[in-house]
Scaffold this motif. Sequence first.
Motif, mmCIF file in Angstrom:
data_model
loop_
_atom_site.group_PDB
_atom_site.id
_atom_site.type_symbol
_atom_site.label_atom_id
_atom_site.label_comp_id
_atom_site.label_asym_id
_atom_site.label_seq_id
_atom_site.Cartn_x
_atom_site.Cartn_y
_atom_site.Cartn_z
ATOM 1 N N ALA A 126 16.340 -9.501 77.491
ATOM 2 C CA ALA A 126 15.922 -8.166 77.929
ATOM 3 C C ALA A 126 16.377 -7.953 79.366
ATOM 4 O O ALA A 126 16.567 -8.907 80.126
ATOM 5 N N ARG A 140 19.815 -3.972 88.204
ATOM 6 C CA ARG A 140 19.684 -4.421 86.817
ATOM 7 C C ARG A 140 19.209 -5.868 86.859
ATOM 8 O O ARG A 140 19.882 -6.723 87.441
ATOM 9 N N THR A 170 13.808 1.342 83.136
ATOM 10 C CA THR A 170 13.914 1.304 81.681
ATOM 11 C C THR A 170 14.128 -0.134 81.228
ATOM 12 O O THR A 170 14.992 -0.835 81.781
ATOM 13 N N GLU A 172 15.500 -2.606 78.484
ATOM 14 C CA GLU A 172 16.423 -2.678 77.356
ATOM 15 C C GLU A 172 16.233 -4.012 76.631
ATOM 16 O O GLU A 172 16.258 -5.080 77.265
ATOM 17 N N SER A 173 16.024 -3.955 75.327
ATOM 18 C CA SER A 173 15.852 -5.162 74.512
ATOM 19 C C SER A 173 17.112 -5.402 73.687
ATOM 20 O O SER A 173 17.656 -4.470 73.081
ATOM 21 N N TYR A 174 17.574 -6.684 73.666
ATOM 22 C CA TYR A 174 18.823 -7.025 72.976
ATOM 23 C C TYR A 174 18.597 -8.149 71.973
ATOM 24 O O TYR A 174 17.747 -9.030 72.183
ATOM 25 N N LEU A 179 22.039 -3.762 71.288
ATOM 26 C CA LEU A 179 20.880 -3.120 71.916
ATOM 27 C C LEU A 179 19.888 -2.714 70.826
ATOM 28 O O LEU A 179 20.200 -1.936 69.930
ATOM 29 N N SER A 181 16.461 -1.600 71.547
ATOM 30 C CA SER A 181 15.604 -0.484 71.947
ATOM 31 C C SER A 181 15.622 -0.326 73.453
ATOM 32 O O SER A 181 15.987 -1.247 74.193
ATOM 33 N N THR A 182 15.244 0.864 73.879
ATOM 34 C CA THR A 182 15.022 1.135 75.305
ATOM 35 C C THR A 182 13.618 1.704 75.452
ATOM 36 O O THR A 182 13.134 2.443 74.588
ATOM 37 N N GLN A 183 12.964 1.344 76.527
ATOM 38 C CA GLN A 183 11.580 1.772 76.743
ATOM 39 C C GLN A 183 11.374 2.057 78.224
ATOM 40 O O GLN A 183 11.678 1.216 79.073
ATOM 41 N N GLN A 184 10.874 3.260 78.527
ATOM 42 C CA GLN A 184 10.581 3.570 79.918
ATOM 43 C C GLN A 184 9.408 2.729 80.384
ATOM 44 O O GLN A 184 8.377 2.637 79.710
#
Length: 223
Positions: A126, A140, A170, A172-174, A179, A181-184
Amino acid sequence: MTLITPTQPNAQASTPTGNANAPKKTGLASDFETFLKMLTVQAQNQDPLKPLDASEYASQLAQFSMVEQQVQTNDLLATLGQALGGANLDKLGKWIGMDVRAPSAFQYEGEPVTLFATPAPEADKAALVIRDGEGAVVDRISVSTTDQSIVWAGQRSDGQPLAAGTYSATLESYDGDALLSTQQAEVYDEVVEAQVVDNQVMLTLESGQVVTATTVTGVRAGT
């Protein structure tokens, strides 16, 4: 049927006497006595060549009754509206001064900021992506897939400190390079205003961001 307008002035008959200190009645025909006085005045001032019949009196009685009922209904609705409005204001007031956790941009002022985000369960890596107020990526950070909170120090990827201002994060899950999902990320901030907009409670935060109460995932006493 409308009321007859008096054709002759009759000061003695048309001016009922009463105590000036008596309480003022609010209904159009607040009681039977008042209505009888009005009918008496009307009868004394009608055209003797065209007297009103009983059906016309009954019609006017019905009109008085309908108007009074409408006045009472309006008063009841106004009372209910005030009661409901007061209840809403009471609920809104409880938000003020509280720290709430919600997905939102945040204000960085030189101190580390704690951010909250949960990686996807199937993620094997992530990354937390930080953007400035213009949406440009300024940092990042690789993070653990098991951590749910991350402390951001307010630095660029090269270690240079960032200026105070508005930022967003944000997660980012990998899965490998894919990728997932992205989550604020969520952040705690103090509520300075609460209001109802389109049947939703909207909270204005100290940072200037506005969030809906339904997005709040945590509440704590303000610092």
